[in-house]
Design a protein around this motif. Structure first.
Motif, PDB file in Angstrom:
ATOM      1  N   SER A 218      79.814 -52.416 -82.431  1.00 19.72           N
ATOM      2  CA  SER A 218      78.845 -53.668 -82.969  1.00 19.72           C
ATOM      3  C   SER A 218      80.222 -54.246 -83.867  1.00 19.72           C
ATOM      4  O   SER A 218      80.917 -54.658 -84.330  1.00 19.72           O
TER       5      SER A 218
ATOM      6  N   GLY B  87      79.579 -55.603 -86.812  1.00 21.48           N
ATOM      7  CA  GLY B  87      79.803 -54.230 -88.482  1.00 21.48           C
ATOM      8  C   GLY B  87      80.912 -54.240 -88.210  1.00 21.48           C
ATOM      9  O   GLY B  87      81.795 -53.614 -89.103  1.00 21.48           O
ATOM     10  N   GLU B  88      80.679 -53.246 -87.312  1.00 18.91           N
ATOM     11  CA  GLU B  88      81.634 -51.922 -86.844  1.00 18.91           C
ATOM     12  C   GLU B  88      83.370 -52.623 -87.031  1.00 18.91           C
ATOM     13  O   GLU B  88      84.387 -52.294 -87.383  1.00 18.91           O
TER      14      GLU B  88
ATOM     15  N   ARG C 182      84.685 -53.407 -90.215  1.00 18.24           N
ATOM     16  CA  ARG C 182      85.266 -52.539 -91.105  1.00 18.24           C
ATOM     17  C   ARG C 182      86.561 -52.153 -90.865  1.00 18.24           C
ATOM     18  O   ARG C 182      87.586 -52.182 -91.590  1.00 18.24           O
TER      19      ARG C 182
ATOM     20  N   THR D 277      82.148 -59.517 -95.955  1.00 15.91           N
ATOM     21  CA  THR D 277      80.510 -59.678 -95.119  1.00 15.91           C
ATOM     22  C   THR D 277      79.764 -59.993 -94.203  1.00 15.91           C
ATOM     23  O   THR D 277      79.134 -59.228 -93.776  1.00 15.91           O
TER      24      THR D 277
ATOM     25  N   HIS E 224      78.186 -60.068 -90.622  1.00 15.60           N
ATOM     26  CA  HIS E 224      78.352 -58.836 -89.511  1.00 15.60           C
ATOM     27  C   HIS E 224      77.710 -56.885 -90.348  1.00 15.60           C
ATOM     28  O   HIS E 224      77.514 -56.609 -89.833  1.00 15.60           O
ATOM     29  N   LEU E 225      77.692 -57.415 -91.267  1.00 14.64           N
ATOM     30  CA  LEU E 225      77.718 -56.077 -92.494  1.00 14.64           C
ATOM     31  C   LEU E 225      76.526 -55.915 -92.676  1.00 14.64           C
ATOM     32  O   LEU E 225      76.154 -57.351 -93.122  1.00 14.64           O
ATOM     33  N   ASP E 226      75.836 -54.782 -92.895  1.00 13.68           N
ATOM     34  CA  ASP E 226      74.335 -54.800 -93.479  1.00 13.68           C
ATOM     35  C   ASP E 226      74.573 -54.188 -95.148  1.00 13.68           C
ATOM     36  O   ASP E 226      75.675 -54.530 -95.611  1.00 13.68           O
ATOM     37  N   ILE E 227      73.488 -54.436 -95.503  1.00 16.77           N
ATOM     38  CA  ILE E 227      73.089 -55.010 -97.161  1.00 16.77           C
ATOM     39  C   ILE E 227      74.065 -53.849 -97.742  1.00 16.77           C
ATOM     40  O   ILE E 227      75.247 -54.024 -98.878  1.00 16.77           O
ATOM     41  N   ARG E 228      73.880 -52.295 -97.027  1.00 16.17           N
ATOM     42  CA  ARG E 228      75.017 -51.198 -97.728  1.00 16.17           C
ATOM     43  C   ARG E 228      76.395 -51.069 -97.907  1.00 16.17           C
ATOM     44  O   ARG E 228      76.946 -51.359 -98.966  1.00 16.17           O
ATOM     45  N   HIS E 229      77.100 -51.894 -96.807  1.00 15.22           N
ATOM     46  CA  HIS E 229      78.266 -52.310 -95.964  1.00 15.22           C
ATOM     47  C   HIS E 229      79.350 -53.670 -97.074  1.00 15.22           C
ATOM     48  O   HIS E 229      80.045 -53.160 -97.739  1.00 15.22           O
ATOM     49  N   GLN E 230      78.720 -54.356 -97.692  1.00 14.66           N
ATOM     50  CA  GLN E 230      77.996 -56.223 -97.819  1.00 14.66           C
ATOM     51  C   GLN E 230      78.769 -55.391 -99.293  1.00 14.66           C
ATOM     52  O   GLN E 230      80.242 -55.783-100.166  1.00 14.66           O
TER      53      GLN E 230
END
Length: 267
Positions: A143, A145-146, A149, A169, A171-177
C-alpha cells in the motif's frame, strides 16, 4: 549517524520567468529538526530539491557541513545526505528488504558483498518504521503507506548526517505519522522536513520556516511563528492558536469562514 549542519544562503530557483523560490535562507544545526510549512505551491518541494541536488540554484548557495553541496562528489553526498521524496513511483521489482539494503550502497564499493553490519542496519531500519513484517513482500504490491515506510527505512539505513524529507507522513495512518515523526525527533541526524500538518510540525520541530509565494514569510520556534495573524495571511484561513495543556506545544484549531469574518464574530 551524527548530525550534519546545513546552511542555505540566498537561494533563488526559477523555471523560465517564474520564481520557484526567491532569496531563501535557512540554517539547521547538527541534530536539529527543522520544519518547512506553507500552502501548496509555496516552494517547499523546490527548495528541498535544491538541498538534495536535483535543482541547481540560479543564485545563492547550499552548504552541507560547511562545504558547497554542488562541489561534492556524488558518493560523498550520498554518504552525508538521504532524501525521501513525494510520490517517487514504484518501479521496484524488489522486496522491501532489498530496497532498504540499497541504502547501504554509498558505503560500499561496486562489487562489495553485504556485511553483517549492513544486514544489521537493514533489520534495524525496517524495525524502526514498523516494517519488519514487510521485509519479503514486493514493494510494488505494498500500500502507499507501507511503501512510504520502506522508503524511509532505506534512508535510515543510509546512516546520513542530514535527512531531507518531503511530506513523509503522506499516506500514513495516524499511528505511523506519530511514530515516524517521533523517530525523526530522536535521531542524532539533522532533519529538514516539509509538513502540511501544522500541529505535527509544532510538536516535533525545533524551528519552522514558513514559505509563501516562494519566500520566507516567518521563521523561528513554533510558538513564535504559528499565530492566527500569520495563518490568515499565508493560508487565508481563520484559526485560533493556543498552548496544548498536555504537550506545551502550539495547537492550531481552524475555524469556518473567512479570517476577517471569524474575527468579527469573536469580537
Amino acid at each position: 549517524m551524527t548530525g550534519t549542519g546545513l546552511d542555505v544562503d540566498g537561494v533563488t530557483l526559477t523555471a523560465g520567468a517564474h520564481h520557484l523560490v526567491r532569496d531563501v535562507s535557512l540554517t539547521a544545526g547538527p541534530g536539529e529538526v527543522i520544519g518547512l510549512v506553507g500552502p501548496n505551491g509555496s516552494g517547499k518541494s523546490s527548495l528541498l530539491r535544491a538541498v538534495y541536488r536535483v535543482l541547481r540554484p540560479d543564485s545563492g548557495s547550499v552548504r552541507v557541513d560547511g562545504a558547497d553541496a554542488w562541489s561534492l562528489s556524488v558518493r560523498r553526498v550520498a554518504r552525508t545526505l538521504a532524501a525521501v521524496v513525494q510520490d517517487p513511483g514504484t518501479g521496484f521489482d524488489l522486496s522491501a528488504r532489498e530496497v532498504v539494503a540499497m541504502g547501504r550502497a554509498p558505503h560500499k564499493r561496486l562489487l562489495d558483498a553485504d556485511t553483517a553490519e549492513d544486514a544489521g542496519l537493514v533489520e534495524w531500519a525496517l524495525a524502526a518504521v514498523d516494517a519488519s513484517d514487510l521485509a519479503h513482500r514486493p514493494v510494488d504490491r505494498l500500500s502507499g503507506g507501507e511503501r512510504q515506510r520502506v522508503l524511509i527505512a532505506r534512508a535510515l539505513a543510509q546512516q546520513p548526517g542530514l535527512l531531507v524529507l518531503d511530506e513523509p507522513t503522506n499516506h500514513l495512518d495516524i499511528r505511523h505519522q506519530l511514530e515516524i515523526l517521533g523517530l525523526l525527533r530522536r535521531l542524532p541526524a539533522t532533519v529538514l522536513v516539509a509538513l502540511h500538518d501544522l500541529n505535527l510540525a509544532a510538536y516535533h520541530c525545533d524551528r519552522l520556516y514558513v514559505l509563501h509565494e516562494g519566500e520566507v514569510t516567518a521563521s523561528g520556534p513554533p510558538e513564535a511563528v504559528l499565530t492566527a495573524e500569520l495563518l490568515a495571511e499565508v493560508y487565508g484561513v481563520a484559526a485560533e492558536v493556543a498552548v496544548h495543556p498536555g504537550t506545551g506545544a502550539p495547537q492550531v484549531t481552524f475555524l469556518p469562514g473567512e479570517p476577517a469574518a471569524a474575527a468579527r464574530g469573536r469580537a
